[in-house]
Scaffold this active site. Structure first.
Site, PDB file in Angstrom:
ATOM      1  CB  SER A 112      34.060  50.520  48.161  1.00 54.42           C
ATOM      2  OG  SER A 112      32.960  50.185  47.326  1.00 54.42           O
ATOM      3  CE1 TYR A 141      31.614  54.810  49.427  1.00 60.51           C
ATOM      4  CE2 TYR A 141      31.299  53.212  47.664  1.00 60.51           C
ATOM      5  CZ  TYR A 141      31.534  53.489  48.985  1.00 60.51           C
ATOM      6  OH  TYR A 141      31.696  52.475  49.888  1.00 60.51           O
ATOM      7  CB  VAL A 174      27.255  44.394  52.215  1.00 65.40           C
ATOM      8  CG1 VAL A 174      26.978  43.766  53.579  1.00 65.40           C
ATOM      9  CG2 VAL A 174      28.759  44.402  51.930  1.00 65.40           C
ATOM     10  CE  LYS A 182      23.683  51.189  52.616  1.00 65.33           C
ATOM     11  NZ  LYS A 182      24.789  52.154  52.788  1.00 65.33           N
ATOM     12  CB  SER A 207      21.011  44.110  29.855  1.00 71.67           C
ATOM     13  OG  SER A 207      22.315  44.257  29.334  1.00 71.67           O
TER      14      SER A 207
END
Length: 325
Positions: A112, A141, A174, A182, A207
């Site tokens: 990843s 992750y 992706v 998901k 931001s």
């Protein structure tokens, strides 16, 4: 026969469908559960579905495999169960590595871009142990994928048995068909399309870093078809091994992405900015951009899909779908 773990998931199901279209035999290891995930593989001919907990037993009696594509993982970047993530993402990958080495089967597995963390060390898919040691993933992750890459590189350096071909693929952001299951971890394209299709403004994170304007956070958005093209190319070139980035090589802003969705639906942009969620503060990548030199130098010449082209194709599929995404 090919084995695709996570074969009913997002990237996996697109690969399974592509392999099936080529006439290949494919076995999936995954769980369909009680939702619409089965729809992801309805266009493929499959040899069967193996529950992940039964995979070790299945492998011991498996037919000769042309390759294992290991795409199954706990992929939520907000997950906090370290034991679950380590067992699914690190330990299972290493067990598959050992099996593929023993049975001389190529292994292509999902790493990843989350391994790069905030990007302070760049986005160079360098398998040198010193380069890997400098990376600092921002979440559990990302760490699990990074730990897997490091262990594989260590085993190679120690001369331990390895599959005849191996590739760890650092997928960037992706998007594309078959990701609806998901939930929160689906792409920004799908989330923003849902808002826009419902008549709401597209919301983006404001931001909290002065060098980035609102909506100016940059990511390498890659269409899932490009990911499939890379995996099929690797399977057809068994002498190519290594860690490889899978992206377009060009970072684009979230504002660009939202505008592309509006353009695909022929609507004027209506973008609003919301505060960054607390659970993402300090764990959010503000810039990612895949260096694609290594895979290109190995011979991969598939042209990347531009953001505008990929988003337009995906949005039209979503708009035309019989079942809402």
């Amino acid at each position: 026969m090919f084995l695709v773990t996570g074969g009913a998931g997002f990237i996996g199901s697109n690969l399974v469908t592509a392999l099936s279209a080529r006439g290949a035999e494919v076995t999936i290891s995954d769980r369909l559960r009680d939702g619409p995930k089965w729809r992801n593989i309805r266009d493929a001919v499959i040899a069967g579905i193996v529950p992940p907990e039964d995979l070790p037993r299945w492998l011991e009696g498996a037919p000769k495999l042309e390759a294992v594509f290991h795409l199954g993982a706990v992929s939520a970047t907000t997950v906090t169960d370290g034991d679950l993530v380590a067992g699914s993402n690190l330990n299972l990958t290493l067990r598959l590595w050992e099996w593929c080495a023993r049975h001389r089967v190529p292994l292509i597995y999902a790493s990843s871009a989350a391994t790069y963390g905030g990007g302070a060390e760049g986005f160079d898919d360098d398998a040198d142990p010193r380069a890997l040691a400098r990376l600092r993933p921002l979440n559990l992750y990302g760490w699990s994928k990074h730990a897997t890459d490091q262990r594989i590189v260590q085993m190679l350096a120690l001369g331990q048995p390895a599959p005849p071909q191996w590739a760890g693929l650092k997928f960037f952001n992706v998007y594309g068909p078959n990701e609806a299951h998901k939930g929160r971890m689906a792409s920004v394209v799908l989330h923003k399309w849902r808002q826009i299709a419902a008549g709401e403004p597209a919301t983006l994170f404001a931001s909290d870093r002065p060098e980035f304007p609102d909506g100016g956070q940059l990511r390498d958005f890659v269409h899932v078809d490009d990911c499939v093209a890379a995996m099929l190319w690797l399977a057809a070139h068994p002498r190519v091994s290594g860690l490889f980035n899978i992206g377009t090589g060009r970072a684009r802003s979230f504002a660009d992405l939202a505008r592309a969705i509006y353009a695909a639906r022929q609507q004027p942009p209506d973008i609003r900015y919301v505060p960054m969620p607390e659970d993402l503060r300090g764990k959010y990548q503000y810039f990612t951009e895949a260096r694609m030199d290594r895979l290109r130098e190995a011979g991969f010449d598939h042209p990347p899909t531009s953001l505008e082209e990929g988003v337009t194709r995906y949005v039209r599929q979503l708009d035309a779908a019989e079942v809402p995404a």
